[in-house]
Design an enzyme around this catalytic site. Structure first.
Site, mmCIF file in Angstrom:
data_model
loop_
_atom_site.group_PDB
_atom_site.id
_atom_site.type_symbol
_atom_site.label_atom_id
_atom_site.label_comp_id
_atom_site.label_asym_id
_atom_site.label_seq_id
_atom_site.Cartn_x
_atom_site.Cartn_y
_atom_site.Cartn_z
ATOM 1 N N GLY A 21 0.773 -1.169 0.148
ATOM 2 C CA GLY A 21 -0.034 0.128 0.063
ATOM 3 C C GLY A 21 0.939 1.260 0.170
ATOM 4 O O GLY A 21 0.294 2.273 -0.505
ATOM 5 N N SER A 22 2.144 1.060 0.250
ATOM 6 C CA SER A 22 3.125 2.422 0.341
ATOM 7 C C SER A 22 3.437 2.853 -0.826
ATOM 8 O O SER A 22 4.133 2.119 -1.513
ATOM 9 C CB SER A 22 4.359 2.154 1.238
ATOM 10 O OG SER A 22 5.334 2.820 1.036
ATOM 11 N N ALA A 23 3.201 4.071 -1.141
ATOM 12 C CA ALA A 23 3.528 4.812 -2.197
ATOM 13 C C ALA A 23 5.094 4.762 -2.653
ATOM 14 O O ALA A 23 5.776 4.223 -3.692
ATOM 15 C CB ALA A 23 3.100 6.179 -2.421
ATOM 16 N N ARG B 50 5.978 1.343 -3.548
ATOM 17 C CA ARG B 50 5.705 0.829 -4.955
ATOM 18 C C ARG B 50 6.587 1.607 -5.992
ATOM 19 O O ARG B 50 6.867 0.852 -7.120
ATOM 20 C CB ARG B 50 3.893 1.416 -5.089
ATOM 21 C CG ARG B 50 3.234 0.481 -4.529
ATOM 22 C CD ARG B 50 1.620 0.890 -4.512
ATOM 23 N NE ARG B 50 1.206 1.718 -3.928
ATOM 24 C CZ ARG B 50 0.731 3.211 -4.001
ATOM 25 N NH1 ARG B 50 1.235 3.503 -5.242
ATOM 26 N NH2 ARG B 50 0.280 3.897 -3.243
#
EC number: 2.5.1.18
Length: 209
Positions: A9-11, A14
């Site tokens: 979920g972490s930008a 990613r």
């Protein structure tokens, strides 16, 4: 193969996954459950005293801060320098965009959304204005540009697309910013690993439902 401590979920996590995909580097992904405090375990703190994600461990070399990791991966493993060109001026513009992403754009996301998501605090309209200002800046940077820094895809685009896609799932209206919107639609098509990025975004979206 490098160990990669992350959450989908972490930008910032990613962005590293997309850059690794772009240069053909396989990561040994290790999920770290922050809510369970796994990042505070002594064995992880020994690797990264700041106990943050993403963290990369490449053959015993530990590195954190996503944008530092992006540059390291391209410099060490990129078959060409297209994602982070050696030309000092081109590189300077990419660096500016990376620092803008870290200190202004993604910071505005964290300041506005994190208190609501993780502390159940009310929305702060002053912090929302900071998001709008950040998007106004990005919109200006992208005037007449297909890419964020120069005339081809770079690590700047990949870091920014990780952030902007996170704003999208949080419900922020990107369409008001014409240049950002046009750049974003193109970035979705040309960024390696976009599908995995979007899957991570949808995981993060659960916090907003």
């Amino acid at each position: 193969m490098a160990d990669f401590y992350y959450l989908p979920g972490s930008a910032p996590c990613r962005s590293v996954i997309m850059v690794a995909k772009a240069i053909g580097v396989e990561l040994n992904k290790k999920l770290l459950n922050l809510q369970a405090g796994e990042h505070l375990k002594p064995e992880f703190v020994k690797i990264n005293p700041q106990h943050t994600i993403p963290t990369l461990v490449d053959n015993g070399f530990a590195l954190w801060e996503s944008r530092a990791i992006l540059v390291y991966l391209v410099e060490k493993y990129g078959k060409t320098d297209s994602l982070y060109p050696k030309c000092p001026k081109k590189r300077a513009v990419i660096n500016q965009r990376l620092y803008f992403d870290m200190g202004t754009l993604y910071q505005s996301f964290a300041n506005y959304y994190y208190p609501q998501v993780f502390a159940k605090a009310p929305a702060d309209p002053e912090m929302f204005k900071k998001i709008e200002a950040a998007f106004d800046f990005l919109n200006t940077f992208l005037e007449g540009q297909t890419y964020a820094a120069g005339d081809s895809l770079t690590v700047a685009d990949i870091a920014l697309v990780a952030s902007v896609s996170t704003f999208e799932v949080a419900g922020f209206d990107i369409s008001k910013y014409e240049n950002v919107n046009k750049w974003y639609e193109n970035a979705k098509k040309v960024t390696p690993g976009w599908d995995e990025n979007w899957a991570g975004c949808l995981e993060f979206k659960k916090y907003f439902e």
